[in-house]
Write a protein that holds these residues in place. Sequence first.
Motif, PDB file in Angstrom:
ATOM      1  N   ALA A   1       0.847  -1.198   0.000  1.00 54.72           N
ATOM      2  CA  ALA A   1       0.000   0.000   0.000  1.00 54.72           C
ATOM      3  C   ALA A   1       0.881   1.246   0.000  1.00 54.72           C
ATOM      4  CB  ALA A   1      -0.898  -0.020   1.229  1.00 54.72           C
ATOM      5  N   SER A   2       2.105   1.119   0.539  1.00 52.72           N
ATOM      6  CA  SER A   2       3.084   2.211   0.511  1.00 52.72           C
ATOM      7  C   SER A   2       4.448   1.579   0.229  1.00 52.72           C
ATOM      8  CB  SER A   2       3.123   2.908   1.874  1.00 52.72           C
ATOM      9  OG  SER A   2       3.590   1.972   2.844  1.00 52.72           O
TER      10      SER A   2
ATOM     11  N   ALA B   1       1.887  -0.204  -6.411  1.00 49.30           N
ATOM     12  CA  ALA B   1       1.545  -0.724  -7.744  1.00 49.30           C
ATOM     13  C   ALA B   1       2.113   0.202  -8.830  1.00 49.30           C
ATOM     14  CB  ALA B   1       0.026  -0.848  -7.872  1.00 49.30           C
ATOM     15  N   ALA B   2       2.042   1.509  -8.590  1.00 44.60           N
ATOM     16  CA  ALA B   2       2.547   2.461  -9.596  1.00 44.60           C
ATOM     17  C   ALA B   2       4.068   2.349  -9.726  1.00 44.60           C
ATOM     18  CB  ALA B   2       2.152   3.889  -9.210  1.00 44.60           C
ATOM     19  N   ASP B   3       4.775   2.170  -8.601  1.00 38.13           N
ATOM     20  CA  ASP B   3       6.242   2.010  -8.664  1.00 38.13           C
ATOM     21  C   ASP B   3       6.624   0.777  -9.480  1.00 38.13           C
ATOM     22  OD1 ASP B   3       6.688   4.160  -6.934  1.00 38.13           O
ATOM     23  OD2 ASP B   3       6.667   2.876  -5.141  1.00 38.13           O
ATOM     24  N   VAL B   4       5.933  -0.325  -9.193  1.00 41.69           N
ATOM     25  CA  VAL B   4       6.272  -1.571  -9.892  1.00 41.69           C
ATOM     26  C   VAL B   4       5.959  -1.416 -11.383  1.00 41.69           C
ATOM     27  CG1 VAL B   4       5.781  -4.049 -10.073  1.00 41.69           C
ATOM     28  CG2 VAL B   4       5.977  -2.980  -7.814  1.00 41.69           C
ATOM     29  N   ALA B   5       4.818  -0.798 -11.692  1.00 40.54           N
ATOM     30  CA  ALA B   5       4.464  -0.572 -13.104  1.00 40.54           C
ATOM     31  C   ALA B   5       5.526   0.306 -13.781  1.00 40.54           C
ATOM     32  CB  ALA B   5       3.081   0.075 -13.206  1.00 40.54           C
ATOM     33  N   ASP B   6       6.004   1.330 -13.078  1.00 38.96           N
ATOM     34  CA  ASP B   6       7.063   2.194 -13.632  1.00 38.96           C
ATOM     35  C   ASP B   6       8.294   1.370 -13.993  1.00 38.96           C
ATOM     36  OD1 ASP B   6       5.585   4.481 -13.219  1.00 38.96           O
ATOM     37  OD2 ASP B   6       6.652   5.095 -11.388  1.00 38.96           O
ATOM     38  N   TRP B   7       8.694   0.511 -13.067  1.00 45.21           N
ATOM     39  CA  TRP B   7       9.914  -0.288 -13.261  1.00 45.21           C
ATOM     40  C   TRP B   7       9.754  -1.193 -14.483  1.00 45.21           C
ATOM     41  CZ3 TRP B   7      11.692  -5.295 -13.438  1.00 45.21           C
ATOM     42  CH2 TRP B   7      13.056  -5.505 -13.183  1.00 45.21           C
ATOM     43  N   LEU B   8       8.611  -1.878 -14.573  1.00 46.50           N
ATOM     44  CA  LEU B   8       8.386  -2.796 -15.699  1.00 46.50           C
ATOM     45  C   LEU B   8       8.387  -2.020 -17.022  1.00 46.50           C
ATOM     46  CD1 LEU B   8       5.466  -4.991 -14.229  1.00 46.50           C
ATOM     47  CD2 LEU B   8       7.910  -5.511 -14.190  1.00 46.50           C
ATOM     48  N   GLU B   9       7.698  -0.898 -17.028  1.00 44.54           N
ATOM     49  CA  GLU B   9       7.621  -0.099 -18.270  1.00 44.54           C
ATOM     50  C   GLU B   9       9.004   0.404 -18.677  1.00 44.54           C
ATOM     51  OE1 GLU B   9       4.763   3.003 -17.466  1.00 44.54           O
ATOM     52  OE2 GLU B   9       3.229   1.931 -18.614  1.00 44.54           O
ATOM     53  N   HIS B  10       9.795   0.781 -17.687  1.00 47.76           N
ATOM     54  CA  HIS B  10      11.137   1.304 -17.974  1.00 47.76           C
ATOM     55  C   HIS B  10      12.008   0.248 -18.655  1.00 47.76           C
ATOM     56  CE1 HIS B  10      14.727   3.712 -17.432  1.00 47.76           C
ATOM     57  NE2 HIS B  10      15.321   2.726 -16.793  1.00 47.76           N
TER      58      HIS B  10
ATOM     59  N   ASP C   1      -1.947 -12.268  -6.222  1.00 45.46           N
ATOM     60  CA  ASP C   1      -3.173 -11.470  -6.070  1.00 45.46           C
ATOM     61  C   ASP C   1      -2.888  -9.965  -6.114  1.00 45.46           C
ATOM     62  OD1 ASP C   1      -3.983 -14.051  -5.585  1.00 45.46           O
ATOM     63  OD2 ASP C   1      -5.210 -13.588  -3.838  1.00 45.46           O
ATOM     64  N   ASP C   2      -1.873  -9.509  -5.343  1.00 46.74           N
ATOM     65  CA  ASP C   2      -1.594  -8.064  -5.295  1.00 46.74           C
ATOM     66  C   ASP C   2      -1.116  -7.545  -6.649  1.00 46.74           C
ATOM     67  OD1 ASP C   2      -2.289  -8.026  -2.668  1.00 46.74           O
ATOM     68  OD2 ASP C   2      -0.219  -8.128  -1.912  1.00 46.74           O
ATOM     69  N   PHE C   3      -0.360  -8.361  -7.347  1.00 49.25           N
ATOM     70  CA  PHE C   3       0.117  -7.951  -8.670  1.00 49.25           C
ATOM     71  C   PHE C   3      -1.071  -7.821  -9.635  1.00 49.25           C
ATOM     72  CE2 PHE C   3       1.842  -8.462 -12.890  1.00 49.25           C
ATOM     73  CZ  PHE C   3       3.007  -7.713 -12.851  1.00 49.25           C
ATOM     74  N   VAL C   4      -1.938  -8.828  -9.606  1.00 47.01           N
ATOM     75  CA  VAL C   4      -3.077  -8.842 -10.536  1.00 47.01           C
ATOM     76  C   VAL C   4      -4.087  -7.739 -10.192  1.00 47.01           C
ATOM     77  CG1 VAL C   4      -5.131 -10.231 -11.104  1.00 47.01           C
ATOM     78  CG2 VAL C   4      -2.840 -11.210 -11.305  1.00 47.01           C
ATOM     79  N   ASP C   5      -4.290  -7.485  -8.913  1.00 44.56           N
ATOM     80  CA  ASP C   5      -5.297  -6.485  -8.521  1.00 44.56           C
ATOM     81  C   ASP C   5      -4.735  -5.062  -8.470  1.00 44.56           C
ATOM     82  OD1 ASP C   5      -7.230  -8.440  -8.328  1.00 44.56           O
ATOM     83  OD2 ASP C   5      -6.693  -8.922  -6.255  1.00 44.56           O
ATOM     84  N   GLY C   6      -3.397  -4.932  -8.413  1.00 44.33           N
ATOM     85  CA  GLY C   6      -2.812  -3.597  -8.320  1.00 44.33           C
ATOM     86  C   GLY C   6      -2.006  -3.200  -9.553  1.00 44.33           C
TER      87      GLY C   6
END
Length: 432
Positions: free
Chosen positions: A282-283, A370-379, A401-406
């Motif tokens: 969550a943080s 979730a936004a941090d992880v998405a940033d890393w993958l996109e980068h 679950d957290d990956f799929v839902d976030g």
Amino acid sequence: MHLAAFLIAGNAAHSQALWRHPESRRGGFLELDYYRHIAQTLERGKFDLLFFADRLAVSTRYGESHRHGIAVGDQDATRLDPLPILGALAAVTRHIGLGATRSTTYSQPYSLAREFATLDHLSGGRAAWNVVTSVNQGEADNFGLKETLPHDVRYDRADEFLEVAHKLWRSWSPQALHLGAGGRYADAALVEAIDHHGAHFSVRGPLNIPSSPQGSPVIIQAGSSERGQDFAARWSEVVFNIQPDLPRLQRFYGDLKGRAEKFGRRPQDIKILSAVMPFVGASRAHAEELREQANALADPLVGLSTLSSHMNVDFSAYALDAPIGDVQVSGIQGLFKLLKEISAERQLTLADAGRLYAQGVLTPQVAGTAADVADWLEHIVAQGGADGFVISPSHLPHGFDDFVDGVVPELQRRGSFRRNYDGRQLRAHLAA
Ligand SMILES: Cc1cc2nc3c(=O)[nH]c(=O)nc-3n(C[C@H](O)[C@H](O)[C@H](O)COP(=O)(O)O)c2cc1C
């Protein structure tokens, strides 16, 4: 971006502490319902595929006995056969690709071609085969070989194996099956023997299974040597790797895509998916806590047991408090080279290296919102490091679950990942 899930049908995944994680369901890996939950979660997240790594022996190298690896639950302590599990998962999913590892050293092309043609039929075109040549002595001991085949001979056999398997999958024309009212089952002129006679295999054919929806399973491979990468460039549609940072990812990516042309293929015909273990909180502080909780469970002696099995060397014979020396290994050379480089960079002892290996082989970890992880993958994708990722769980069956839902909805909002499947076949997911 393409997404796959890394699984072992047993107590571990890349993380060898998985079965000890407080969130993991105790012994769940022996129950179908555990795999059903995982597969349906991944399908809800629109993953391209899930796949099971595999090996055909418990660890026997550490201390030259099976006892240590079994006692501590290393990565090879339990592995159910993935193909029956995929057959069951085909019944409770509709879109997600279903991949299993099978060895070219310890299988025969005819039986393997049947297994994957069957899975492809029952799943409506979702089968994938992760091709491995098998590196360790424990496997040789279980299949009547004094020692593993020499490296290049393994790949020569694998090349011929793939030729034969593809001939078998093509032995029925897609139009051959008639099921005609007049009593004609099939057009025999459209079903051909293959009459293959080579250095390793003699197979008459044809296959006893009509052409399957995809014609042949999607081919996955993860070789890292020169010969292994040529093999991948020739045959693979998905290449799976473990690389700890962007420069190494970019080097691997450029090298493998460059090799494709040598075999008359286009770089885009091969999707390179790199392993990553995400911790989504969550943080950021919460995500770090989750990562620390998982890593604290990693035991150096479990990691060294798995390392011994992967490298085909007995690491119980070396001092724990000294750096990894000049050890010659006959196992997964690329991964060992990487471990030595990381150990030198971070000044690790053998015990530290064992702990790192237990945490997730050498899979990089990403912790954040979730936004941090998405940033890393996109980068990584934007910088030419990968076409997508193999997501590796720290616990199961709820570890995705957290990956799929976030993370997935975040990627979808940004237009980086599919909102829906376009087709029903795995090859269509990979092409989209
Ligand atoms: C990320 C990754 C995953 C792998 N998964 C498996 C597996 O499930 N089973 C197996 O026997 N080998 C597995 N391997 C080993 C490779 O398939 C290959 O045999 C190994 O890298 C040795 O080939 P090479 O000499 O070309 O590097 C894996 C290797 C890597 C790097």
